[in-house]
Design a protein around this motif. Structure first.
Motif, mmCIF file in Angstrom:
data_model
loop_
_atom_site.group_PDB
_atom_site.id
_atom_site.type_symbol
_atom_site.label_atom_id
_atom_site.label_comp_id
_atom_site.label_asym_id
_atom_site.label_seq_id
_atom_site.Cartn_x
_atom_site.Cartn_y
_atom_site.Cartn_z
ATOM 1 N N MET A 128 -59.907 18.744 -49.609
ATOM 2 C CA MET A 128 -58.585 18.933 -50.174
ATOM 3 C C MET A 128 -58.003 17.568 -50.554
ATOM 4 O O MET A 128 -57.999 16.634 -49.771
ATOM 5 C CB MET A 128 -57.702 19.639 -49.142
ATOM 6 N N LEU A 129 -57.506 17.473 -51.740
ATOM 7 C CA LEU A 129 -56.892 16.235 -52.200
ATOM 8 C C LEU A 129 -55.415 16.224 -51.853
ATOM 9 O O LEU A 129 -54.713 17.204 -52.056
ATOM 10 C CB LEU A 129 -57.043 16.096 -53.713
ATOM 11 N N THR A 130 -54.964 15.102 -51.325
ATOM 12 C CA THR A 130 -53.534 14.947 -51.082
ATOM 13 C C THR A 130 -53.054 13.757 -51.887
ATOM 14 O O THR A 130 -53.823 12.895 -52.275
ATOM 15 C CB THR A 130 -53.231 14.713 -49.584
ATOM 16 N N ARG A 131 -51.784 13.737 -52.110
ATOM 17 C CA ARG A 131 -51.221 12.666 -52.910
ATOM 18 C C ARG A 131 -49.963 12.141 -52.232
ATOM 19 O O ARG A 131 -49.168 12.922 -51.723
ATOM 20 C CB ARG A 131 -50.867 13.231 -54.282
ATOM 21 N N ASP A 132 -49.792 10.853 -52.239
ATOM 22 C CA ASP A 132 -48.617 10.252 -51.653
ATOM 23 C C ASP A 132 -47.367 10.769 -52.353
ATOM 24 O O ASP A 132 -47.300 10.808 -53.583
ATOM 25 C CB ASP A 132 -48.728 8.724 -51.773
ATOM 26 N N PHE A 133 -46.374 11.170 -51.569
ATOM 27 C CA PHE A 133 -45.151 11.743 -52.117
ATOM 28 C C PHE A 133 -44.448 10.787 -53.074
ATOM 29 O O PHE A 133 -44.008 11.175 -54.146
ATOM 30 C CB PHE A 133 -44.214 12.132 -50.965
ATOM 31 N N LYS A 134 -44.353 9.518 -52.682
ATOM 32 C CA LYS A 134 -43.685 8.540 -53.545
ATOM 33 C C LYS A 134 -44.384 8.413 -54.893
ATOM 34 O O LYS A 134 -43.737 8.269 -55.922
ATOM 35 C CB LYS A 134 -43.605 7.181 -52.857
ATOM 36 N N GLU A 135 -45.706 8.449 -54.890
ATOM 37 C CA GLU A 135 -46.449 8.387 -56.156
ATOM 38 C C GLU A 135 -46.189 9.612 -57.014
ATOM 39 O O GLU A 135 -46.080 9.522 -58.237
ATOM 40 C CB GLU A 135 -47.952 8.225 -55.888
ATOM 41 N N THR A 136 -46.082 10.760 -56.366
ATOM 42 C CA THR A 136 -45.795 11.999 -57.098
ATOM 43 C C THR A 136 -44.420 11.915 -57.754
ATOM 44 O O THR A 136 -44.258 12.254 -58.928
ATOM 45 C CB THR A 136 -45.864 13.213 -56.148
ATOM 46 N N VAL A 137 -43.423 11.442 -56.995
ATOM 47 C CA VAL A 137 -42.070 11.298 -57.534
ATOM 48 C C VAL A 137 -42.068 10.288 -58.678
ATOM 49 O O VAL A 137 -41.485 10.528 -59.739
ATOM 50 C CB VAL A 137 -41.079 10.877 -56.422
ATOM 51 N N LYS A 138 -42.741 9.170 -58.469
ATOM 52 C CA LYS A 138 -42.799 8.120 -59.498
ATOM 53 C C LYS A 138 -43.416 8.655 -60.792
ATOM 54 O O LYS A 138 -42.879 8.445 -61.880
ATOM 55 C CB LYS A 138 -43.600 6.931 -58.969
ATOM 56 N N ASP A 139 -44.536 9.335 -60.660
ATOM 57 C CA ASP A 139 -45.205 9.869 -61.852
ATOM 58 C C ASP A 139 -44.349 10.904 -62.568
ATOM 59 O O ASP A 139 -44.269 10.914 -63.793
ATOM 60 C CB ASP A 139 -46.557 10.475 -61.479
ATOM 61 N N ARG A 140 -43.709 11.778 -61.807
ATOM 62 C CA ARG A 140 -42.880 12.804 -62.446
ATOM 63 C C ARG A 140 -41.676 12.179 -63.142
ATOM 64 O O ARG A 140 -41.337 12.544 -64.263
ATOM 65 C CB ARG A 140 -42.417 13.833 -61.421
ATOM 66 N N ALA A 141 -41.031 11.215 -62.488
ATOM 67 C CA ALA A 141 -39.868 10.554 -63.100
ATOM 68 C C ALA A 141 -40.270 9.824 -64.374
ATOM 69 O O ALA A 141 -39.512 9.768 -65.339
ATOM 70 C CB ALA A 141 -39.219 9.596 -62.109
ATOM 71 N N ALA A 142 -41.476 9.263 -64.376
ATOM 72 C CA ALA A 142 -41.949 8.520 -65.551
ATOM 73 C C ALA A 142 -42.222 9.444 -66.737
ATOM 74 O O ALA A 142 -42.041 9.053 -67.892
ATOM 75 C CB ALA A 142 -43.210 7.737 -65.199
ATOM 76 N N ARG A 143 -42.625 10.671 -66.477
ATOM 77 C CA ARG A 143 -42.980 11.577 -67.584
ATOM 78 C C ARG A 143 -41.928 12.637 -67.887
ATOM 79 O O ARG A 143 -42.008 13.306 -68.909
ATOM 80 C CB ARG A 143 -44.333 12.229 -67.311
ATOM 81 N N ASP A 144 -40.949 12.797 -66.997
ATOM 82 C CA ASP A 144 -39.959 13.860 -67.151
ATOM 83 C C ASP A 144 -38.545 13.259 -67.144
ATOM 84 O O ASP A 144 -37.977 13.013 -66.082
ATOM 85 C CB ASP A 144 -40.128 14.863 -66.006
ATOM 86 N N PRO A 145 -37.976 13.016 -68.332
ATOM 87 C CA PRO A 145 -36.646 12.393 -68.400
ATOM 88 C C PRO A 145 -35.564 13.164 -67.641
ATOM 89 O O PRO A 145 -34.687 12.554 -67.044
ATOM 90 C CB PRO A 145 -36.334 12.351 -69.896
ATOM 91 N N ALA A 146 -35.631 14.473 -67.641
ATOM 92 C CA ALA A 146 -34.620 15.264 -66.926
ATOM 93 C C ALA A 146 -34.712 15.023 -65.422
ATOM 94 O O ALA A 146 -33.691 14.943 -64.735
ATOM 95 C CB ALA A 146 -34.786 16.753 -67.245
ATOM 96 N N PHE A 147 -35.917 14.888 -64.914
ATOM 97 C CA PHE A 147 -36.114 14.606 -63.489
ATOM 98 C C PHE A 147 -35.585 13.211 -63.156
ATOM 99 O O PHE A 147 -34.914 13.016 -62.141
ATOM 100 C CB PHE A 147 -37.595 14.732 -63.128
ATOM 101 N N ALA A 148 -35.871 12.236 -64.020
ATOM 102 C CA ALA A 148 -35.379 10.875 -63.803
ATOM 103 C C ALA A 148 -33.851 10.849 -63.798
ATOM 104 O O ALA A 148 -33.234 10.192 -62.955
ATOM 105 C CB ALA A 148 -35.924 9.931 -64.877
ATOM 106 N N LYS A 149 -33.246 11.579 -64.717
ATOM 107 C CA LYS A 149 -31.782 11.642 -64.769
ATOM 108 C C LYS A 149 -31.228 12.315 -63.515
ATOM 109 O O LYS A 149 -30.196 11.897 -62.980
ATOM 110 C CB LYS A 149 -31.344 12.392 -66.023
ATOM 111 N N ALA A 150 -31.921 13.334 -63.021
ATOM 112 C CA ALA A 150 -31.493 14.005 -61.790
ATOM 113 C C ALA A 150 -31.578 13.048 -60.598
ATOM 114 O O ALA A 150 -30.713 13.085 -59.714
ATOM 115 C CB ALA A 150 -32.341 15.252 -61.547
ATOM 116 N N LEU A 151 -32.589 12.196 -60.566
ATOM 117 C CA LEU A 151 -32.692 11.202 -59.491
ATOM 118 C C LEU A 151 -31.533 10.217 -59.548
ATOM 119 O O LEU A 151 -30.973 9.843 -58.507
ATOM 120 C CB LEU A 151 -34.015 10.444 -59.581
ATOM 121 N N LEU A 152 -31.171 9.790 -60.737
ATOM 122 C CA LEU A 152 -30.040 8.872 -60.883
ATOM 123 C C LEU A 152 -28.753 9.538 -60.397
ATOM 124 O O LEU A 152 -27.961 8.946 -59.662
ATOM 125 C CB LEU A 152 -29.897 8.416 -62.333
#
Length: 106
Positions: free
Chosen positions: A1-25
């Motif tokens: 089973m592959l796992t992924r670091d949560f911070k990396e997942t958040v970083k990648d999503r924020a980088a590709r999803d402007p709405a998610f990045a705006k929600a983080l701000l």
């Protein structure tokens, strides 16, 4: 089973999803205003990593990258001026406006 670091997942999503990045701000601003600066700094740090990057943020805020890293660390203590500049640079990069609205507590 592959796992992924949560911070990396958040970083990648924020980088590709402007709405998610705006929600983080928005979440970081809300956390600061509601007395949770520790969590707000960590959210901002993840957003900086995913969007502008610390080197570019240093140029935009006219502050050393190393200082910005410290400000947005777990034990950071940025001044209001520094926070305003960080939020300003992120707003500019994400092309958003922040509006604060007071809501009565229950």
């Amino acid at each position: 089973m592959l796992t992924r670091d949560f911070k990396e997942t958040v970083k990648d999503r924020a980088a590709r999803d402007p709405a998610f990045a705006k929600a983080l701000l928005d979440e970081a601003a809300t956390l600061f205003l509601n007395g949770e600066p520790h969590t707000a700094r960590l959210v901002l740090r993840d957003l900086v990593n995913a969007s502008v990057g610390f080197e570019a943020l240093a140029v935009e805020t006219n502050r050393p990258s190393k200082s910005l890293h410290r400000m947005l660390s777990e034990k950071g203590n940025p001044s209001m001026d520094n926070l305003a500049d960080i939020f300003g640079a992120l707003r500019k990069r994400l092309r958003v406006e922040i509006q604060a609205h007071a809501v009565a507590a229950e």
